[in-house]
Design a protein around this motif. Structure first.
Motif, PDB file in Angstrom:
ATOM      1  N   ARG A 131       0.892  -1.253  -0.199  1.00 23.11           N
ATOM      2  CA  ARG A 131       0.057  -0.016   0.000  1.00 23.11           C
ATOM      3  C   ARG A 131       0.930   1.307  -0.021  1.00 23.11           C
ATOM      4  O   ARG A 131       0.224   2.210  -0.203  1.00 23.11           O
ATOM      5  N   SER A 132       2.220   1.159  -0.086  1.00 23.34           N
ATOM      6  CA  SER A 132       3.039   2.394  -0.057  1.00 23.34           C
ATOM      7  C   SER A 132       4.346   2.088  -0.656  1.00 23.34           C
ATOM      8  O   SER A 132       4.619   0.980  -0.303  1.00 23.34           O
ATOM      9  N   ILE A 133       4.970   2.892  -0.763  1.00 25.42           N
ATOM     10  CA  ILE A 133       6.417   2.708  -1.210  1.00 25.42           C
ATOM     11  C   ILE A 133       7.407   2.466  -0.206  1.00 25.42           C
ATOM     12  O   ILE A 133       8.314   1.632  -0.279  1.00 25.42           O
ATOM     13  N   ASP A 134       6.909   2.841   1.160  1.00 25.85           N
ATOM     14  CA  ASP A 134       7.667   2.353   2.269  1.00 25.85           C
ATOM     15  C   ASP A 134       7.608   0.884   2.295  1.00 25.85           C
ATOM     16  O   ASP A 134       8.593   0.385   2.887  1.00 25.85           O
ATOM     17  N   ALA A 135       6.725   0.308   2.189  1.00 27.32           N
ATOM     18  CA  ALA A 135       6.179  -1.149   2.116  1.00 27.32           C
ATOM     19  C   ALA A 135       7.210  -1.912   1.111  1.00 27.32           C
ATOM     20  O   ALA A 135       7.835  -2.890   1.432  1.00 27.32           O
ATOM     21  N   LEU A 136       7.434  -1.184  -0.169  1.00 21.62           N
ATOM     22  CA  LEU A 136       8.178  -1.823  -1.127  1.00 21.62           C
ATOM     23  C   LEU A 136       9.642  -1.657  -0.741  1.00 21.62           C
ATOM     24  O   LEU A 136      10.584  -2.670  -0.704  1.00 21.62           O
ATOM     25  N   VAL A 137      10.003  -0.489  -0.201  1.00 19.50           N
ATOM     26  CA  VAL A 137      11.630  -0.456   0.292  1.00 19.50           C
ATOM     27  C   VAL A 137      11.796  -1.406   1.575  1.00 19.50           C
ATOM     28  O   VAL A 137      12.967  -2.181   1.411  1.00 19.50           O
ATOM     29  N   GLU A 138      10.698  -1.760   2.435  1.00 22.38           N
ATOM     30  CA  GLU A 138      10.778  -2.419   3.465  1.00 22.38           C
ATOM     31  C   GLU A 138      11.080  -4.232   2.881  1.00 22.38           C
ATOM     32  O   GLU A 138      12.070  -4.866   3.251  1.00 22.38           O
ATOM     33  N   GLN A 139      10.451  -4.364   1.735  1.00 23.56           N
ATOM     34  CA  GLN A 139      10.188  -5.616   1.273  1.00 23.56           C
ATOM     35  C   GLN A 139      11.738  -6.167   0.530  1.00 23.56           C
ATOM     36  O   GLN A 139      12.402  -6.996   0.728  1.00 23.56           O
ATOM     37  N   VAL A 140      11.943  -5.041  -0.332  1.00 23.47           N
ATOM     38  CA  VAL A 140      13.401  -5.038  -1.087  1.00 23.47           C
ATOM     39  C   VAL A 140      14.738  -5.102  -0.043  1.00 23.47           C
ATOM     40  O   VAL A 140      15.511  -6.083  -0.110  1.00 23.47           O
ATOM     41  N   ASN A 141      14.773  -4.275   1.114  1.00 24.38           N
ATOM     42  CA  ASN A 141      15.895  -4.459   2.004  1.00 24.38           C
ATOM     43  C   ASN A 141      15.884  -5.749   2.781  1.00 24.38           C
ATOM     44  O   ASN A 141      16.984  -6.212   3.064  1.00 24.38           O
ATOM     45  N   SER A 142      14.610  -6.283   2.903  1.00 27.34           N
ATOM     46  CA  SER A 142      14.589  -7.533   3.816  1.00 27.34           C
ATOM     47  C   SER A 142      14.984  -8.491   3.195  1.00 27.34           C
ATOM     48  O   SER A 142      15.556  -9.746   3.479  1.00 27.34           O
ATOM     49  N   GLU A 143      14.452  -8.586   1.643  1.00 27.02           N
ATOM     50  CA  GLU A 143      15.019  -9.622   0.790  1.00 27.02           C
ATOM     51  C   GLU A 143      16.651  -9.872   0.971  1.00 27.02           C
ATOM     52  O   GLU A 143      17.129 -11.066   0.808  1.00 27.02           O
ATOM     53  N   PHE A 144      17.348  -8.839   0.968  1.00 23.18           N
ATOM     54  CA  PHE A 144      18.783  -8.714   0.889  1.00 23.18           C
ATOM     55  C   PHE A 144      19.397  -9.169   2.554  1.00 23.18           C
ATOM     56  O   PHE A 144      20.555  -9.918   2.354  1.00 23.18           O
ATOM     57  N   THR A 145      18.528  -8.864   3.472  1.00 17.84           N
ATOM     58  CA  THR A 145      19.191  -9.203   4.777  1.00 17.84           C
ATOM     59  C   THR A 145      18.515 -10.519   5.136  1.00 17.84           C
ATOM     60  O   THR A 145      19.252 -11.091   5.956  1.00 17.84           O
ATOM     61  N   ASN A 146      17.673 -11.342   4.612  1.00 14.70           N
ATOM     62  CA  ASN A 146      17.211 -12.659   4.866  1.00 14.70           C
ATOM     63  C   ASN A 146      18.327 -13.483   4.403  1.00 14.70           C
ATOM     64  O   ASN A 146      19.047 -13.349   3.531  1.00 14.70           O
ATOM     65  N   VAL A 147      17.988 -14.759   4.635  1.00 19.51           N
ATOM     66  CA  VAL A 147      19.032 -15.917   3.850  1.00 19.51           C
ATOM     67  C   VAL A 147      18.702 -15.910   2.500  1.00 19.51           C
ATOM     68  O   VAL A 147      17.448 -16.057   2.151  1.00 19.51           O
ATOM     69  N   TRP A 148      19.627 -15.806   1.922  1.00 19.41           N
ATOM     70  CA  TRP A 148      19.441 -15.597   0.226  1.00 19.41           C
ATOM     71  C   TRP A 148      19.368 -17.094  -0.273  1.00 19.41           C
ATOM     72  O   TRP A 148      18.664 -17.451  -1.180  1.00 19.41           O
TER      73      TRP A 148
END
Length: 324
Positions: A307-324
């Motif tokens: 629902r927001s760009i901040d949600a997109l930012v959060e999703q992208v950043n967490s993708e790289f911090t999670n186990v790849w």
């Protein structure tokens, strides 16, 4: 579709099964052989194709020494099992170093305006592209209103961004620019959050249906193959990892959106998790998000809606911090 090994059948079984398939409605074939099967309509058409007399030698080895064997029902069941195991819509996601050639709509942006207006737009593009101006507001109509925005956006795949501020004025006059209100709203919010992505670098581009060769195949409500062109594609890089993200901010019809998600999952997920692809020395994952501030989603598809760009930012950043 992939070809399976021709089936060995007895002559009478083949003839009877062929007759049943030819003289039975799609609805009846569905309840007899494809009840709850995924993409049933497509598979029924494949069943009819297999029993087409022109394909007899392609799909069957017929034993003429005996007149009957297991019967027509079990013969059709064998064919249905082969379809389920080997047929249907199976796609492969391809990545290469030449993927940039798949986005080419910007090479043929058409301007249908009087010559003086065309020259005015070209000069404005040169000013912005050359870095002499950050943005330029233009009037491309006979009125004095502002119709077009040409703006520098550092992370845009091709510079500059062209936005229709008056979509009615530019309709059919300038092709392939960003004109939907939801797209413009999305870009406005993206600008304010562009420095929040915790990556080495990122880019994004608009996608244009039937011009760019990047799309997500899916089956529509009639089980016919269709192509989903999300409005935007993003590339995020961190170390040797790439995250490709499709974002579609349009208020697409709810059920149709879920069919598109199904098509995405067919290609890019495995047991609910993103597949990992390898290109040269890089690891690649792909995500999809439908951007809409108001629409709700069924529980199954909740993870795809933001629902927001901040949600997109959060999703992208967490993708790289999670186990790849």
């Amino acid at each position: 579709m992939e070809r399976f090994t021709p089936l060995f059948v007895y002559e009478r079984d083949y003839l009877d099964a062929k007759s049943v398939v030819e003289n039975t409605s799609d609805e009846m074939l569905y309840f007899m052989f494809f009840y709850k099967s995924k993409y049933a309509r497509v598979k029924i058409q494949l069943l009819r194709e297999i029993f087409n007399e022109n394909n007899e030698n392609k799909f069957f080895v017929i034993d003429h020494s005996r007149k009957t064997g297991i019967g027509w029902y079990y013969t059709i069941q064998r064919v249905v099992k082969a379809i389920e195991n080997n047929y249907g819509y199976k796609y492969t996601a391809l990545f290469s170093v030449d993927d940039e050639e798949h986005i080419n709509h910007y090479k043929r942006i058409l301007i249908r305006l009087p010559e003086d207006k065309v020259q005015h737009v070209k000069e404005a593009v040169d000013e912005v592209y050359g870095g002499r101006k950050g943005r330029e507001f233009l009037s491309v109509s006979e009125s004095s209103g502002i119709d077009l925005l040409i703006e520098f956006f550092e992370e845009h795949y091709y510079v500059p961004v062209l936005e229709a501020l008056n979509r009615e004025v530019v309709r059919n006059k300038i092709a392939d620019l960003i004109k939907e209100p939801s797209e413009i709203e999305f870009l406005n919010e993206l600008r304010s959050a562009s420095n929040k992505f915790e990556v080495d670098w990122w880019l994004f581009s608009k996608l244009v249906g039937r011009k760019d060769n990047i799309y997500i195949p899916y089956l529509d409500k009639d089980d016919q193959e269709a192509r989903f062109y999300p409005d935007f594609i993003f590339w995020f890089k961190k170390d040797n990892r790439y995250l490709v993200v499709f974002v579609d901010p349009k208020g697409t019809e709810h059920v149709d959106a879920e069919r598109k998600i199904d098509g995405f999952e067919e290609l890019f997920t495995d047991n609910g998790l993103p597949k990992k692809f390898y290109v040269e020395d890089y690891e690649v994952k792909v995500r999809l998000f439908l951007y809409n501030k108001e629409r709700e989603s069924s529980k199954k598809y909740t993870q795809y809606w933001i629902r927001s760009i901040d949600a997109l930012v959060e999703q992208v950043n967490s993708e790289f911090t999670n186990v790849w």
